[in-house]
Design a protein around this motif. Structure first.
Motif, PDB file in Angstrom:
ATOM      1  N   HIS A 248     -57.025 -31.590 -32.468  1.00  0.00           N
ATOM      2  CA  HIS A 248     -56.977 -30.161 -32.786  1.00  0.00           C
ATOM      3  C   HIS A 248     -57.739 -29.874 -34.082  1.00  0.00           C
ATOM      4  N   THR A 249     -57.601 -30.776 -35.052  1.00  0.00           N
ATOM      5  CA  THR A 249     -58.287 -30.597 -36.334  1.00  0.00           C
ATOM      6  C   THR A 249     -59.794 -30.812 -36.195  1.00  0.00           C
ATOM      7  N   ALA A 250     -60.167 -31.894 -35.516  1.00  0.00           N
ATOM      8  CA  ALA A 250     -61.584 -32.266 -35.451  1.00  0.00           C
ATOM      9  C   ALA A 250     -62.381 -31.408 -34.477  1.00  0.00           C
ATOM     10  N   TRP A 251     -61.785 -31.118 -33.317  1.00  0.00           N
ATOM     11  CA  TRP A 251     -62.542 -30.436 -32.261  1.00  0.00           C
ATOM     12  C   TRP A 251     -62.104 -28.985 -32.059  1.00  0.00           C
ATOM     13  N   GLN A 252     -61.146 -28.528 -32.881  1.00  0.00           N
ATOM     14  CA  GLN A 252     -60.771 -27.112 -32.933  1.00  0.00           C
ATOM     15  C   GLN A 252     -60.249 -26.549 -31.608  1.00  0.00           C
ATOM     16  N   TYR A 253     -59.348 -27.293 -30.958  1.00  0.00           N
ATOM     17  CA  TYR A 253     -58.673 -26.739 -29.770  1.00  0.00           C
ATOM     18  C   TYR A 253     -57.929 -25.464 -30.161  1.00  0.00           C
ATOM     19  N   SER A 254     -57.846 -24.524 -29.229  1.00  0.00           N
ATOM     20  CA  SER A 254     -57.071 -23.307 -29.478  1.00  0.00           C
ATOM     21  C   SER A 254     -56.507 -22.789 -28.164  1.00  0.00           C
ATOM     22  N   ALA A 255     -55.609 -21.821 -28.284  1.00  0.00           N
ATOM     23  CA  ALA A 255     -55.014 -21.205 -27.099  1.00  0.00           C
ATOM     24  C   ALA A 255     -56.035 -20.389 -26.316  1.00  0.00           C
ATOM     25  N   ASN A 256     -57.187 -20.138 -26.903  1.00  0.00           N
ATOM     26  CA  ASN A 256     -58.234 -19.376 -26.220  1.00  0.00           C
ATOM     27  C   ASN A 256     -59.120 -20.240 -25.339  1.00  0.00           C
ATOM     28  N   ASP A 257     -58.931 -21.547 -25.389  1.00  0.00           N
ATOM     29  CA  ASP A 257     -59.778 -22.453 -24.617  1.00  0.00           C
ATOM     30  C   ASP A 257     -59.441 -22.430 -23.126  1.00  0.00           C
ATOM     31  N   VAL A 258     -60.484 -22.618 -22.314  1.00  0.00           N
ATOM     32  CA  VAL A 258     -60.340 -22.904 -20.890  1.00  0.00           C
ATOM     33  C   VAL A 258     -61.009 -24.255 -20.679  1.00  0.00           C
ATOM     34  N   VAL A 259     -60.221 -25.248 -20.325  1.00  0.00           N
ATOM     35  CA  VAL A 259     -60.698 -26.630 -20.260  1.00  0.00           C
ATOM     36  C   VAL A 259     -60.855 -27.052 -18.805  1.00  0.00           C
ATOM     37  N   LEU A 260     -62.057 -27.439 -18.431  1.00  0.00           N
ATOM     38  CA  LEU A 260     -62.315 -27.910 -17.073  1.00  0.00           C
ATOM     39  C   LEU A 260     -61.973 -29.391 -16.993  1.00  0.00           C
ATOM     40  N   HIS A 261     -61.022 -29.741 -16.129  1.00  0.00           N
ATOM     41  CA  HIS A 261     -60.493 -31.106 -16.039  1.00  0.00           C
ATOM     42  C   HIS A 261     -60.941 -31.748 -14.730  1.00  0.00           C
ATOM     43  N   ALA A 262     -61.781 -32.792 -14.831  1.00  0.00           N
ATOM     44  CA  ALA A 262     -62.247 -33.500 -13.630  1.00  0.00           C
ATOM     45  C   ALA A 262     -62.155 -35.012 -13.806  1.00  0.00           C
ATOM     46  N   LEU A 263     -61.350 -35.453 -14.781  1.00  0.00           N
ATOM     47  CA  LEU A 263     -61.233 -36.879 -15.096  1.00  0.00           C
ATOM     48  C   LEU A 263     -60.031 -37.507 -14.406  1.00  0.00           C
ATOM     49  N   PRO A 264     -60.076 -38.809 -14.143  1.00  0.00           N
ATOM     50  CA  PRO A 264     -58.898 -39.500 -13.611  1.00  0.00           C
ATOM     51  C   PRO A 264     -57.755 -39.437 -14.622  1.00  0.00           C
ATOM     52  N   LEU A 265     -56.520 -39.380 -14.116  1.00  0.00           N
ATOM     53  CA  LEU A 265     -55.368 -39.203 -14.992  1.00  0.00           C
ATOM     54  C   LEU A 265     -54.600 -40.493 -15.254  1.00  0.00           C
ATOM     55  N   HIS A 266     -55.141 -41.630 -14.830  1.00  0.00           N
ATOM     56  CA  HIS A 266     -54.490 -42.898 -15.182  1.00  0.00           C
ATOM     57  C   HIS A 266     -55.172 -43.522 -16.397  1.00  0.00           C
ATOM     58  N   HIS A 267     -56.141 -42.820 -16.994  1.00  0.00           N
ATOM     59  CA  HIS A 267     -56.814 -43.273 -18.212  1.00  0.00           C
ATOM     60  C   HIS A 267     -56.504 -42.303 -19.338  1.00  0.00           C
ATOM     61  N   ILE A 268     -56.614 -42.791 -20.579  1.00  0.00           N
ATOM     62  CA  ILE A 268     -56.273 -41.962 -21.733  1.00  0.00           C
ATOM     63  C   ILE A 268     -57.250 -40.817 -21.915  1.00  0.00           C
ATOM     64  N   HIS A 269     -58.502 -40.965 -21.488  1.00  0.00           N
ATOM     65  CA  HIS A 269     -59.502 -39.906 -21.610  1.00  0.00           C
ATOM     66  C   HIS A 269     -59.002 -38.626 -20.931  1.00  0.00           C
ATOM     67  N   GLY A 270     -58.587 -38.744 -19.673  1.00  0.00           N
ATOM     68  CA  GLY A 270     -58.093 -37.576 -18.953  1.00  0.00           C
ATOM     69  C   GLY A 270     -56.726 -37.136 -19.434  1.00  0.00           C
ATOM     70  N   GLN A 271     -55.858 -38.095 -19.759  1.00  0.00           N
ATOM     71  CA  GLN A 271     -54.505 -37.766 -20.203  1.00  0.00           C
ATOM     72  C   GLN A 271     -54.488 -37.028 -21.532  1.00  0.00           C
ATOM     73  N   LEU A 272     -55.281 -37.504 -22.485  1.00  0.00           N
ATOM     74  CA  LEU A 272     -55.226 -36.958 -23.839  1.00  0.00           C
ATOM     75  C   LEU A 272     -56.208 -35.814 -24.036  1.00  0.00           C
ATOM     76  N   ASN A 273     -57.496 -36.078 -23.898  1.00  0.00           N
ATOM     77  CA  ASN A 273     -58.512 -35.089 -24.259  1.00  0.00           C
ATOM     78  C   ASN A 273     -58.437 -33.824 -23.419  1.00  0.00           C
ATOM     79  N   SER A 274     -58.387 -34.010 -22.090  1.00  0.00           N
ATOM     80  CA  SER A 274     -58.457 -32.851 -21.203  1.00  0.00           C
ATOM     81  C   SER A 274     -57.101 -32.211 -20.950  1.00  0.00           C
ATOM     82  N   LEU A 275     -56.026 -33.026 -20.888  1.00  0.00           N
ATOM     83  CA  LEU A 275     -54.742 -32.493 -20.442  1.00  0.00           C
ATOM     84  C   LEU A 275     -53.790 -32.196 -21.592  1.00  0.00           C
ATOM     85  N   ASN A 276     -53.246 -33.241 -22.222  1.00  0.00           N
ATOM     86  CA  ASN A 276     -52.156 -33.021 -23.167  1.00  0.00           C
ATOM     87  C   ASN A 276     -52.590 -32.313 -24.449  1.00  0.00           C
ATOM     88  N   ALA A 277     -53.772 -32.630 -24.977  1.00  0.00           N
ATOM     89  CA  ALA A 277     -54.238 -31.915 -26.171  1.00  0.00           C
ATOM     90  C   ALA A 277     -54.459 -30.438 -25.857  1.00  0.00           C
TER      91      ALA A 277
END
Length: 645
Positions: A248-277
């Protein structure tokens, strides 16, 4: 506690049909604009100060009326997801007899059911273990067994995969079924305009206390197993909170974002960056069932096939334009190839570029980003890709800057993210531990929730620091040229502390004696930024007295117009120690000789870095995250790789 082999079905009106694929027209719906609950924010932040962790599902209480997620079947508010997770959590708790910190494996589609199931597991105080149907039965059996899963949850369309495995292992299974729609779902295909009832956003807080979650494990993420058998990385709720605050600090996530999620969810990339953050920021996630280039292009260009949102009281319709996309290099490569085919006309390409210019962030990671791909994506989108470095054990650790974009350096992965310390160290003969050369540290981010930072309040003096500051640098052993090369070590609150089901050993090589995690990657620190040279055991080739980075050679070889994919390996040789061998995939109808390849690479490579052999294959073995599987390459093409004197 042991559960005998049992199969439970969870059919109720709260779980919508899974696996549907319908075309539907855009519909306007109205969402009640929420009031900011400052008292709840204050309570959460007090818990954080006391050592607690606010789990992602509990943050939904802050913005229940906001749109949280859209998939191919509908649109859901945070209240929708929370309510449905609450219902499912009651069933999970009943099957586990109320026990906590048990592992619960689950396999769901990349849609709302995944979030609902994960939240339900966390609500019961248990540990989520995401599975994927991409893995064969034997590997799924290994994950369920190795994680000691007390229960496996799956969507009904995966029952034929999971049921035989749980029966063989005498494990309990809970199948979530198809009959009925999600209660209070904001928008459903083939229905008229819909709006929430007055009480639909009133949520009942469930789960353990935030202080309890501060000491609890959250999930297991299994490594890809490229160098050994996959290991379960233990992620705690505190690790998640730290990583989310860092991003959130480095990449400035906000409630105004619309995040397109197309990553597998058994890896941390999809779990953290696209989904939970994203969900922790109150953002909106557009989930795709899988990556398909033409579908991603449609979503990036605003052809959402879904609904417009109209915020009640503001009298305006707001299109859900994608602002953030996370992908791996192979995804961007496919998008670039299809761009050339779909948007060939200059005027069309210009319109595409103008549309993409409104995106604020396009991130790449999980595999090296070739320079040619970086340049091509910037050409067609006006967005320089932000390359970063992470892994299952550390989440996101290093990153190029979010701003200014001009300082993003191709081939480098930047500096430590907030809360991360990075070190270059080397082995010294006669010493048991590694010797540090240089340490680069970035101070920890504030993990408190800031509604101003998330864009939910006007900017004012909130008292919460939101800046990604420059790191401090400590040189332990001076090098005259200012370059430091060795193994990359990492430390910080977002770095894991243990693998599941594996007791620490006296001779373990995962950590140094002073608790730095050994990544197994060789890195170079120069000009104030890090560059990953490759896996120490696989991608560093020792030939003719030189150390050659396979990743650097691969990047140079990819510049040849006939090459679409390449893997560079070191093959044992009596005369040179190892020789550099290039395994390539060519464009259809192309031919290539070793001489042609070397002439093309001569602009970027020294003579000792040049491949001495060339092997052409039809398809490159890669894992689900697009990483080269060099173990599989050696297995499949071992005879061809054997070096001649």
């Amino acid at each position: 506690m042991e559960l005998s082999s049992r199969s439970f079905r969870f059919f109720n009106r709260f779980l919508r049909p899974l696996g549907t694929s319908k075309r539907y027209k855009a519909v306007n719906f109205r969402v009640v604009k929420e009031e900011v609950n400052s008292e709840l924010v204050h309570a959460f932040n007090q818990d954080t100060k006391a050592g607690g962790a606010v789990p992602v599902f509990r943050r939904a209480l802050l913005f229940p009326a906001r749109i949280a997620l859209q998939d191919d079947s509908g649109i859901y508010t945070y209240a929708n997801l929370h309510k449905n997770a609450t219902v499912l959590s009651q069933e999970i708790a009943a099957q586990l007899l109320g026990e906590t910190q048990r592992t619960v494996a689950y396999m769901c589609d990349s849609d709302a059911s995944h979030v609902i199931t994960q939240w339900a597991i966390w609500m019961t105080g248990n540990i989520a273990v995401p599975l994927t149907s991409l893995h064969p039965a034997e590997m799924l059996k290994y994950f369920i067994t190795d994680s000691d899963a007390s229960l496996t949850v799956c969507s009904e369309n995966f029952e034929n995969i999971i049921q035989p495995i749980t029966e063989e292992l005498s494990k309990a299974i809970l199948v979530i079924g198809k009959n009925g729609q999600v209660k209070d779902q904001v928008y459903k295909p083939d229905t008229k305009d819909s709006k929430l009832s007055d009480d639909s956003n009133i949520l009942t807080d469930v789960g353990k206390t935030n202080i309890w979650y501060g000491e609890a494990d959250a999930m297991l993420i299994y490594t890809s197993g490229t160098t050994s058998k996959p290991k379960g990385v233990v992620w705690t709720h505190n690790m998640l909170v730290s990583q989310i605050a860092s991003l959130h600090t480095a990449w400035q996530y906000s409630a105004n974002d619309v995040v397109l999620h197309a990553l597998p969810l058994h890896h941390i990339h999809g779990q953290l960056n696209s989904l939970n953050a994203s969900l922790a920021a109150g953002a909106r996630v557009r989930m795709l069932p899988k990556f398909e280039s033409h579908t991603v292009w449609a979503r990036l260009l605003g052809m959402n096939g879904g609904a417009k949102t109209e915020i009640q009281g503001e009298g305006q319709s707001v299109e859900a334009k994608v602002s953030v996309f996370h992908g791996v290099p192979s995804m961007y490569s496919r998008l670039c190839a299809d761009h050339a085919a779909m948007f060939e006309a200059p005027r069309t390409a210009s319109r595409v570029r103008d549309t993409l210019r409104t995106m604020r962030l396009a991130c790449a990671g999980s595999a090296p980003l070739p320079e040619a791909l970086f340049r091509r994506w910037e050409e067609i989108s006006s967005i320089p890709l932000l390359e970063r470095y992470g892994m299952s054990e550390v989440g996101m650790a290093l990153s190029n800057p979010y701003r200014p974009v001009e300082e993003r350096t191709v081939g480098c992965v930047g500096i430590p993210l907030p809360g991360v310390s990075a070190r270059i160290a080397v082995s010294v003969e006669g010493q048991e531990d590694l010797e540090p050369l240089i340490t680069v540290e970035c101070e920890e981010p504030d993990t408190q929730i800031s509604l101003e930072k998330l864009g939910l309040l006007p900017k004012d003096a909130s008292g919460i620091d939101t800046e990604w500051k420059q790191p401090s640098i400590t040189v332990h052993k001076e090098n005259k040229d200012g370059e430091y090369q060795g193994e990359l070590l990492l430390k910080g609150p977002g770095v894991f502390s243990r693998y599941w089901n594996r007791a620490p050993k006296l001779d373990q090589t995962d950590f140094t004696y002073d608790d730095w995690f050994r990544t197994g990657d060789t890195a170079l620190f120069a000009n104030g930024r890090f560059k990953i040279l490759g896996r120490t055991s696989v991608d560093i080739i020792k030939t003719s007295g030189y150390k050659v980075s396979a990743l650097q050679v691969e990047s140079a070889l990819l510049d040849h117009p006939s090459v679409t994919d390449v893997a560079v390996l070191g093959v044992p040789n009596e005369n040179f120690g190892e020789i550099v061998v290039a395994v390539v995939v060519l464009k259809i109808g192309s031919k290539l000789t070793l001489r042609d390849l070397k002439e093309s690479a001569a602009k970027k490579l020294a003579s000792y870095q040049m491949p001495r052999r060339l092997i052409v294959i039809e398809k490159m073995p890669r894992n689900a995250m697009g990483k080269l599987d060099k173990k599989e390459i050696k297995k499949l093409y071992g005879d061809k790789l054997k070096s001649k004197k």
